[in-house]
Design an enzyme around this catalytic site. Structure first.
Site, mmCIF file in Angstrom:
data_model
loop_
_atom_site.group_PDB
_atom_site.id
_atom_site.type_symbol
_atom_site.label_atom_id
_atom_site.label_comp_id
_atom_site.label_asym_id
_atom_site.label_seq_id
_atom_site.Cartn_x
_atom_site.Cartn_y
_atom_site.Cartn_z
ATOM 1 C CE1 TYR A 55 -3.969 -2.222 4.839
ATOM 2 C CE2 TYR A 55 -2.868 -0.267 4.524
ATOM 3 C CZ TYR A 55 -3.705 -1.628 3.880
ATOM 4 O OH TYR A 55 -3.831 -1.437 2.603
ATOM 5 C CB SER A 65 -1.008 -0.126 1.244
ATOM 6 O OG SER A 65 -1.609 1.291 1.371
#
Ligand code: NAP
Length: 247
Positions: A155, A142
């Protein structure tokens, strides 16, 4: 090429909605027989597989929680029985809850690492034993990893692990002619991104890239299709940041 079946075979994890669904549709359009993997959204996954089959391509929906070793092994077995040996693995399944590190529960930490890291590990390990030579693996990182925004500690840590897997695994597959790359999307308009954000927060994210919009699942599906296809034969061990120029 598969010897038993005609089409090359692609597994797309987490393909019941969002980016994974767009990737499954795109790979089917590109001629792959596609496994639409999901953990719980069976009606969405079944509908997607049926929609793909209606176009004349091959698709099956396969339930497997990627964080579970046995589920992943079964998914590869079902794939081999019904479609043939795997040529392309897209490790798209992932979860995101933004919580400050200090407020993160043990359960949320475990769930995020179990799905994003162990899930990718499980499919990579299985792929090493079972994929066809000449195959392609596309992992999911990401762009948040480059932004260091508050709330993304756990995350981002999982995506850093996925990037580490990508670089090392590309080298461990020496001699198999299998490429291992990752795509690192910026904000994409899916439930993972949109849920829990106000309209104002969404607009703030949309204005961040110089291209001044949110990405759409198809923006990422086309990048995955490139990495999974013949044109990316010489791209290996790389992280492709597809984010409209955000970072
Ligand atoms: P999404 O819309 O929430 O879809 C997630 C998919 O993963 C669903 O199909 C879900 O199916 C599946 N899934 C969740 N847990 C699973 C498990 N344990 N086993 C198998 N499947 C599971 O998410 P998305 O936005 O498309 O995200 C896809 C990937 O892109 C993720 O890796 C995410 O981190 C990454 N990413 C997204 C963005 C973004 O802005 N959207 C940005 C950067 C990176 P079930 O409902 O059946 O569980």
């Amino acid at each position: 090429m598969n010897t038993l079946h005609n089409a090359r075979v692609a597994i797309v994890t987490g393909a019941s909605r969002g980016i994974g669904a767009a990737v499954a549709q795109r790979l089917a359009k590109d001629g792959f027989a596609v496994v639409v993997n999901y953990a719980s959204s069976s009606s969405e996954a079944d509908a997607l597989a049926a929609g793909i089959k209606a176009t004349g391509a091959q698709a099956i929906a396969v339930k497997a929680d990627v964080s579970k070793t046995g589920d992943v092994r079964r998914m590869f077995e079902i794939t081999e029985q019904q479609l043939g040996k795997v040529d392309v693995l897209v490790n798209n399944a992932g979860v995101l809850k933004t919580v400050p590190l200090a407020d993160t529960s043990d359960a949320l930490y475990d769930q995020t690492f179990d799905i994003n890291v162990r899930g990718t590990f499980n499919t990579l390990r299985e792929a090493a034993a079972r994929m066809n030579d000449g195959g392609r693996i596309v992992n999911f990182s990401s762009t948040t990893l480059a932004l260091n925004m508050p709330g993304y500690a756990v995350y981002n840590a999982t995506k850093a692990a996925v990037e580490a897997f990508t670089h090392v695994f590309a080298k461990e597959l020496r001699g198999r002619n299998i490429t291992v790359n990752a795509v690192a999307p910026g904000p994409i308009a899916t439930s993972l991104f949109l849920e829990g954000k106000s309209e104002e927060q969404i607009q703030t994210f949309a204005k961040m890239p110089p291209l001044q919009r949110l990405g759409q699942p198809d923006d990422i599906a086309s990048v995955v299709a490139f990495l999974a296809g013949a044109d990316a034969a010489w791209v290996n061990g790389q992280i492709l940041r597809a984010n409209g120029g955000l970072a």
